[in-house]
Motif scaffolding. Sequence first.
Motif, PDB file in Angstrom:
ATOM      1  N   MET A   1       0.829  -1.203   0.000  1.00 49.83           N
ATOM      2  CA  MET A   1       0.000   0.000   0.000  1.00 49.83           C
ATOM      3  C   MET A   1       0.864   1.254   0.000  1.00 49.83           C
ATOM      4  SD  MET A   1      -3.018   1.152   2.630  1.00 49.83           S
ATOM      5  CE  MET A   1      -4.305   0.345   1.686  1.00 49.83           C
ATOM      6  N   LEU A   2       1.916   1.261   0.806  1.00 43.82           N
ATOM      7  CA  LEU A   2       2.784   2.432   0.873  1.00 43.82           C
ATOM      8  C   LEU A   2       3.561   2.618  -0.425  1.00 43.82           C
ATOM      9  CD1 LEU A   2       4.074   2.255   4.542  1.00 43.82           C
ATOM     10  CD2 LEU A   2       2.317   3.713   3.584  1.00 43.82           C
ATOM     11  N   HIS A   3       3.936   1.525  -1.057  1.00 45.27           N
ATOM     12  CA  HIS A   3       4.603   1.623  -2.361  1.00 45.27           C
ATOM     13  C   HIS A   3       3.662   2.265  -3.380  1.00 45.27           C
ATOM     14  CE1 HIS A   3       7.197   0.563  -5.720  1.00 45.27           C
ATOM     15  NE2 HIS A   3       6.146   0.035  -6.316  1.00 45.27           N
ATOM     16  N   GLU A   4       2.387   1.857  -3.379  1.00 41.86           N
ATOM     17  CA  GLU A   4       1.402   2.445  -4.287  1.00 41.86           C
ATOM     18  C   GLU A   4       1.172   3.922  -3.974  1.00 41.86           C
ATOM     19  OE1 GLU A   4      -2.228   0.136  -4.884  1.00 41.86           O
ATOM     20  OE2 GLU A   4      -1.160  -1.616  -4.121  1.00 41.86           O
ATOM     21  N   ALA A   5       1.365   4.281  -2.707  1.00 42.50           N
ATOM     22  CA  ALA A   5       1.169   5.674  -2.297  1.00 42.50           C
ATOM     23  C   ALA A   5       2.394   6.540  -2.572  1.00 42.50           C
ATOM     24  CB  ALA A   5       0.822   5.732  -0.810  1.00 42.50           C
ATOM     25  N   GLY A   6       3.442   5.943  -3.145  1.00 39.90           N
ATOM     26  CA  GLY A   6       4.613   6.721  -3.543  1.00 39.90           C
ATOM     27  C   GLY A   6       5.736   6.789  -2.534  1.00 39.90           C
ATOM     28  N   TYR A   7       5.695   5.908  -1.515  1.00 40.11           N
ATOM     29  CA  TYR A   7       6.749   5.915  -0.505  1.00 40.11           C
ATOM     30  C   TYR A   7       7.772   4.821  -0.768  1.00 40.11           C
ATOM     31  CZ  TYR A   7       3.707   9.040   2.123  1.00 40.11           C
ATOM     32  OH  TYR A   7       2.931  10.106   2.507  1.00 40.11           O
ATOM     33  N   ARG A   8       8.980   5.136  -0.465  1.00 43.32           N
ATOM     34  CA  ARG A   8      10.063   4.156  -0.597  1.00 43.32           C
ATOM     35  C   ARG A   8       9.867   3.042   0.421  1.00 43.32           C
ATOM     36  NH1 ARG A   8      16.387   5.404   0.948  1.00 43.32           N
ATOM     37  NH2 ARG A   8      17.220   3.326   0.519  1.00 43.32           N
ATOM     38  N   GLN A   9      10.111   1.802  -0.005  1.00 42.79           N
ATOM     39  CA  GLN A   9       9.992   0.669   0.911  1.00 42.79           C
ATOM     40  C   GLN A   9      11.248  -0.187   0.865  1.00 42.79           C
ATOM     41  OE1 GLN A   9       7.047  -0.197   3.172  1.00 42.79           O
ATOM     42  NE2 GLN A   9       7.462   1.962   2.844  1.00 42.79           N
ATOM     43  N   ARG A  10      11.464  -0.933   1.929  1.00 35.42           N
ATOM     44  CA  ARG A  10      12.714  -1.691   2.071  1.00 35.42           C
ATOM     45  C   ARG A  10      12.778  -2.856   1.084  1.00 35.42           C
ATOM     46  NH1 ARG A  10      11.787  -4.979   7.809  1.00 35.42           N
ATOM     47  NH2 ARG A  10       9.834  -5.984   7.189  1.00 35.42           N
ATOM     48  N   LYS A  11      13.983  -3.219   0.703  1.00 31.42           N
ATOM     49  CA  LYS A  11      14.227  -4.357  -0.173  1.00 31.42           C
ATOM     50  C   LYS A  11      14.716  -5.565   0.604  1.00 31.42           C
ATOM     51  CE  LYS A  11      15.313  -1.405  -4.150  1.00 31.42           C
ATOM     52  NZ  LYS A  11      16.338  -1.049  -5.172  1.00 31.42           N
ATOM     53  N   ASP A  12      15.175  -5.340   1.833  1.00 32.77           N
ATOM     54  CA  ASP A  12      15.694  -6.406   2.682  1.00 32.77           C
ATOM     55  C   ASP A  12      14.847  -6.443   3.954  1.00 32.77           C
ATOM     56  OD1 ASP A  12      17.084  -8.127   4.334  1.00 32.77           O
ATOM     57  OD2 ASP A  12      19.055  -7.313   3.833  1.00 32.77           O
TER      58      ASP A  12
ATOM     59  N   ARG B   1      15.433  -7.626   6.671  1.00 31.03           N
ATOM     60  CA  ARG B   1      16.212  -7.454   7.903  1.00 31.03           C
ATOM     61  C   ARG B   1      16.427  -5.978   8.241  1.00 31.03           C
ATOM     62  NH1 ARG B   1      21.155 -11.179   6.112  1.00 31.03           N
ATOM     63  NH2 ARG B   1      20.707  -9.932   4.245  1.00 31.03           N
ATOM     64  N   GLU B   2      16.083  -5.115   7.307  1.00 33.53           N
ATOM     65  CA  GLU B   2      16.222  -3.683   7.520  1.00 33.53           C
ATOM     66  C   GLU B   2      15.130  -3.212   8.475  1.00 33.53           C
ATOM     67  OE1 GLU B   2      17.070   0.174   4.591  1.00 33.53           O
ATOM     68  OE2 GLU B   2      16.185  -1.670   3.811  1.00 33.53           O
ATOM     69  N   LEU B   3      15.524  -2.602   9.587  1.00 36.24           N
ATOM     70  CA  LEU B   3      14.572  -2.209  10.623  1.00 36.24           C
ATOM     71  C   LEU B   3      14.250  -0.723  10.628  1.00 36.24           C
ATOM     72  CD1 LEU B   3      15.797  -4.422  13.596  1.00 36.24           C
ATOM     73  CD2 LEU B   3      14.018  -4.920  11.909  1.00 36.24           C
ATOM     74  N   VAL B   4      15.072   0.076   9.962  1.00 37.09           N
ATOM     75  CA  VAL B   4      14.826   1.507   9.854  1.00 37.09           C
ATOM     76  C   VAL B   4      15.086   1.923   8.409  1.00 37.09           C
ATOM     77  CG1 VAL B   4      15.420   3.828  10.652  1.00 37.09           C
ATOM     78  CG2 VAL B   4      15.519   1.896  12.247  1.00 37.09           C
ATOM     79  N   LEU B   5      14.170   2.695   7.855  1.00 37.93           N
ATOM     80  CA  LEU B   5      14.302   3.130   6.467  1.00 37.93           C
ATOM     81  C   LEU B   5      13.940   4.606   6.361  1.00 37.93           C
ATOM     82  CD1 LEU B   5      14.616   2.507   3.385  1.00 37.93           C
ATOM     83  CD2 LEU B   5      12.162   1.991   3.386  1.00 37.93           C
ATOM     84  N   VAL B   6      14.833   5.397   5.780  1.00 40.21           N
ATOM     85  CA  VAL B   6      14.583   6.822   5.584  1.00 40.21           C
ATOM     86  C   VAL B   6      14.178   7.066   4.134  1.00 40.21           C
ATOM     87  CG1 VAL B   6      15.566   9.141   5.657  1.00 40.21           C
ATOM     88  CG2 VAL B   6      16.197   7.466   7.404  1.00 40.21           C
ATOM     89  N   ASP B   7      13.095   7.808   3.962  1.00 34.97           N
ATOM     90  CA  ASP B   7      12.620   8.207   2.637  1.00 34.97           C
ATOM     91  C   ASP B   7      12.776   9.722   2.555  1.00 34.97           C
ATOM     92  OD1 ASP B   7      11.310   8.839   0.321  1.00 34.97           O
ATOM     93  OD2 ASP B   7       9.462   7.747   0.782  1.00 34.97           O
TER      94      ASP B   7
END
Length: 282
Positions: free
Chosen positions: A19-30, A32-38
């Motif tokens: 849903m967030l990807h469809e809304a235009g937000y960057r999402q994690r590829k791994d 195991r990643e616990l924090v992601l900055v967009d």
Amino acid sequence: MLRIALPNKGSLSEPASAMLHEAGYRQRKDSRELVLVDPENNVEFFFLRPRDIAVYVGSGRLDIGITGRDLLLDSGACAEEILQLGFARSTFRYATLPGTAKDVSEFGGMTVATSFSGLVAKHLADNGVDASVVRLDGAVETAIKLGVAEVIADVVETGTTLRNQGLEIISDPILDSEAVLIRRVGADPDDARVKQFVRRLQGVLVARRYVMMDYDIRAEHVEEAVALTPGLESPTVSPLHNEGWVAVRSMVPRKEAQRIMDDLWEVGARAILVTDIHACRL
């Protein structure tokens, strides 16, 4: 920067990320990643256990989060639901051996086993029932056979698992749950960052529920056709080069699109086209 809690795993994780990807937000590829900055959207995502999200949001450490309504209510956190997201739907019910009880009002003096002790304890209290609640993590349907409890409270989909254990579903549902967007109780309702985030998710929800329908029809049949495709506000009607014909464009419910196309054909519509809506603002 808007700080958002997202489920790290489980049934909420992938639909929330989609849903967030469809809304235009960057999402994690791994995973195991616990924090992601967009940085483009000035957002920081924190991937947490779904059960912990309401606690972090309710404490004010994070601005908003996505979790289940059942997990929100079970946590007792100072957080509130602000948007239903339409996925991870479930129903929470009581079950017991046949003949034990027919309704929650008969649970007095019994023990109820569940993974959602806070939610169940509140439901029993709201119904004036004096029963004990024991918390178990997973597979609560075996609690009765093992003598831990007389009643269980669990998420029920088809009820097959419970019937296989010789149990029957009783009483009205405790709760109908789904994924929800939450924020701290008392948070600024006019926070522009949160309002923008909500608008984007609402746009995704609308785009998933509706499609765009275009068709040509004789002008004298426009009123009949428009009655079938009223749109959210009003359809667009434009004259065509061929005199006496108009083109109509309208949003229609996705699940009803095929039936509407059949009905339009019967009133004279032709060149009926249906296209997906990828994003919108209403």
